[in-house]
Design a protein around this motif. Structure first.
Motif, mmCIF file in Angstrom:
data_model
loop_
_atom_site.group_PDB
_atom_site.id
_atom_site.type_symbol
_atom_site.label_atom_id
_atom_site.label_comp_id
_atom_site.label_asym_id
_atom_site.label_seq_id
_atom_site.Cartn_x
_atom_site.Cartn_y
_atom_site.Cartn_z
ATOM 1 N N ALA A 38 0.830 -1.204 0.000
ATOM 2 C CA ALA A 38 0.000 0.000 0.000
ATOM 3 C C ALA A 38 0.869 1.261 0.000
ATOM 4 N N TYR A 39 1.919 1.253 0.778
ATOM 5 C CA TYR A 39 2.785 2.435 0.858
ATOM 6 C C TYR A 39 3.578 2.607 -0.436
ATOM 7 N N LYS A 40 3.905 1.520 -1.091
ATOM 8 C CA LYS A 40 4.597 1.622 -2.374
ATOM 9 C C LYS A 40 3.693 2.231 -3.433
ATOM 10 N N ALA A 41 2.421 1.822 -3.433
ATOM 11 C CA ALA A 41 1.462 2.411 -4.384
ATOM 12 C C ALA A 41 1.268 3.895 -4.100
ATOM 13 N N GLY A 42 1.157 4.256 -2.840
ATOM 14 C CA GLY A 42 1.012 5.673 -2.504
ATOM 15 C C GLY A 42 2.220 6.482 -2.915
ATOM 16 N N LEU A 43 3.418 5.886 -2.773
ATOM 17 C CA LEU A 43 4.628 6.588 -3.182
ATOM 18 C C LEU A 43 4.661 6.804 -4.686
ATOM 19 N N GLU A 44 4.272 5.795 -5.460
ATOM 20 C CA GLU A 44 4.270 5.939 -6.916
ATOM 21 C C GLU A 44 3.254 6.984 -7.357
ATOM 22 N N GLN A 100 7.766 13.228 -0.954
ATOM 23 C CA GLN A 100 8.732 12.968 0.107
ATOM 24 C C GLN A 100 8.062 12.316 1.327
ATOM 25 N N GLN A 101 6.840 12.783 1.638
ATOM 26 C CA GLN A 101 6.110 12.174 2.744
ATOM 27 C C GLN A 101 5.789 10.715 2.446
ATOM 28 N N ALA A 102 5.393 10.452 1.223
ATOM 29 C CA ALA A 102 5.117 9.071 0.834
ATOM 30 C C ALA A 102 6.390 8.221 0.910
ATOM 31 N N GLN A 103 7.521 8.837 0.564
ATOM 32 C CA GLN A 103 8.786 8.118 0.663
ATOM 33 C C GLN A 103 9.114 7.779 2.114
ATOM 34 N N VAL A 104 8.869 8.740 3.010
ATOM 35 C CA VAL A 104 9.119 8.496 4.431
ATOM 36 C C VAL A 104 8.234 7.373 4.954
ATOM 37 N N MET A 105 6.948 7.400 4.591
ATOM 38 C CA MET A 105 6.048 6.342 5.026
ATOM 39 C C MET A 105 6.474 4.988 4.460
ATOM 40 N N PHE A 106 6.964 5.002 3.249
ATOM 41 C CA PHE A 106 7.447 3.762 2.652
ATOM 42 C C PHE A 106 8.690 3.259 3.387
ATOM 43 N N ASP A 107 9.572 4.185 3.770
ATOM 44 C CA ASP A 107 10.772 3.787 4.508
ATOM 45 C C ASP A 107 10.431 3.233 5.882
ATOM 46 N N TYR A 108 9.299 3.659 6.457
ATOM 47 C CA TYR A 108 8.897 3.137 7.758
ATOM 48 C C TYR A 108 8.572 1.649 7.714
ATOM 49 N N THR A 109 8.381 1.092 6.552
ATOM 50 C CA THR A 109 8.105 -0.342 6.466
ATOM 51 C C THR A 109 9.357 -1.176 6.714
#
Length: 414
Positions: A120-126, A199-208
């Motif tokens: 889900a976070y990867k889709a949001g980042l894209e 950038q926020q989406a990237q941060v959320m993705f990194d939290y995984t």
């Protein structure tokens, strides 16, 4: 056949005396019989004395270091604690897809400990990246339009001077330039907002990806693959709040509780010695870090933080420890005192021109050659080598005692 029966067999009857006809002929036989009896009695006595266990008194050899607590002004008990310890968790809620640690593993700062489901976070980042790219494209479009409108305005201004076009057309061209410039500025703001969202989406993705906040040792593993992990506690007990616990072993110290009636004897930077319950013969140099300015009302104690001056893998958190607070002079004496064991001076005797002691081992006395040191401690002498702490040595050994002699420890002596 014992001695009594042998004497009975050698007795001469009356008829034998008459047959041999006189005392003179009987004396050689009598003398020979007596010699045989005496030889048998002596041999039996020697055999019995050789097998008899000699009664002895013994004393236990004591390590010299065990006598150094005399310089302690106070002793207290406590536990080993870590000043830097963390239960590592994710900053988002998710399902664990990988747990890469086990208890006892050493990790370094930034090392990956676990991974969460990131679909889900990867889709949001894209999506956020695509929106940011679209916003940047619009900025490029408005820049091109602005450039064209400025060129048109310049041409119209030149034609107005020549009287070929009206002033109204030139004013409209200038208005169009200003409008396009405003649209470009707004689009740049939107592009910046889109970049921030990416950038926020990237941060959320990194939290995984859960990483180690510092280097240390994993002491507990609290979650498994497939479990849901969350930084917040959830009802029902189905959600984990941590992946594992990491302890920085370089931050280990000792917390001891000192009775408030004796806290006046403890000072900051005061030297001390720590002895772990697991290793009673190992003394660790230490010193006082601080006296925590609060008391425990229930126990009437005050916590004292003590630093260990030597790091060792054998020291682990929550170990029981006894701390002896020392004076400066006592610490110096403990550091410079010789090593060895202390035995009673009466246990050291001379055999064949050498100083020896007899150590009781398995019911026998074992002779050990020693070289006593010049130092004396009351009625004790220091033996740098030859005897180990805990050995039982014979006190005032008899002259008949030799290597291998059987001994019997007198009751009440050890």
């Amino acid at each position: 056949m014992d001695n009594a029966e042998l004497l009975k067999e050698l007795r001469i009857g009356r008829h034998q005396r008459e047959d041999h006809g006189g005392a003179g002929a009987r004396w050689p036989w009598i003398i020979g019989a007596l010699v045989v009896v005496l030889l048998l009695v002596g041999a039996g006595g020697w055999f019995w004395l050789g097998q008899r266990a000699l009664p002895v008194q013994v004393a236990q050899a004591v390590s010299l270091s065990a006598d150094r607590d005399a310089g302690a002004v106070l002793q207290a008990t406590g536990y080993v604690t870590a000043r830097r310890q963390a239960t590592v968790s994710a900053q988002i809620t998710g399902t664990l897809t990988a747990v890469l640690i086990e208890e006892g593993d050493r990790v370094v700062e930034g090392q990956v400990l676990a991974r969460l489901d990131d679909s889900a976070y990867k889709a949001g980042l894209e999506t956020a990246r695509a929106q940011a790219a679209a916003a940047r494209a619009l900025v490029t479009q408005y820049q091109a339009q602005l450039s064209q409108h400025e060129h048109d305005r310049q041409r119209l201004d030149a034609l107005v001077v020549q009287g070929l076009v009206s002033k109204q057309a030139a004013e409209q061209a200038r208005t169009l330039v200003d409008s396009t410039r405003a649209q470009l500025a707004a689009q740049r703001k939107q592009a910046a907002a889109a970049e921030a969202q990416a950038q926020q989406a990237q941060v959320m993705f990194d939290y995984t990806v859960v990483r180690a906040p510092f280097s240390g040792v994993v002491t507990t593993k609290d979650a498994q693959v497939g479990e849901i992990i969350s930084p917040l506690s959830a009802g029902g007990g189905f959600t984990r709040t941590g992946v594992g616990t990491i302890v920085d072993m370089d931050s280990l110290e000792v917390d001891v509780d000192v009775n408030e009636a004796y806290i006046g004897r403890v000072k900051p930077e005061m030297p001390a010695e720590a002895v772990l319950d697991a290793y009673p013969d190992w003394k660790i140099p230490a010193h006082v870090i601080a006296i925590v300015p609060t008391a425990d009302r229930g126990k009437a104690t005050i916590k004292v933080r003590v630093a260990l001056e030597k790091k060792d893998p054998r020291v682990v958190p929550e170990m029981g420890v006894r701390v002896s607070f020392l004076e400066q002079q006592a610490k110096h004496e403990a550091a410079t005192a010789p090593s060895g064991v202390l035995v009673p001076a009466k246990a050291i005797v001379q055999r064949n021109g050498h100083a020896v002691v007899f150590v009781v081992d398995g019911g026998q006395a074992r002779e050990r050659q020693v070289n006593p040191a010049a130092q004396s401690y009351g009625d004790l002498r220091l033996l740098p080598s030859g005897v180990n702490p805990g050995d039982r040595v014979v006190v005032a050994p008899d002259a008949a005692l030799h290597d291998g002699s059987k001994v019997q420890i007198q009751p009440g002596k050890s």
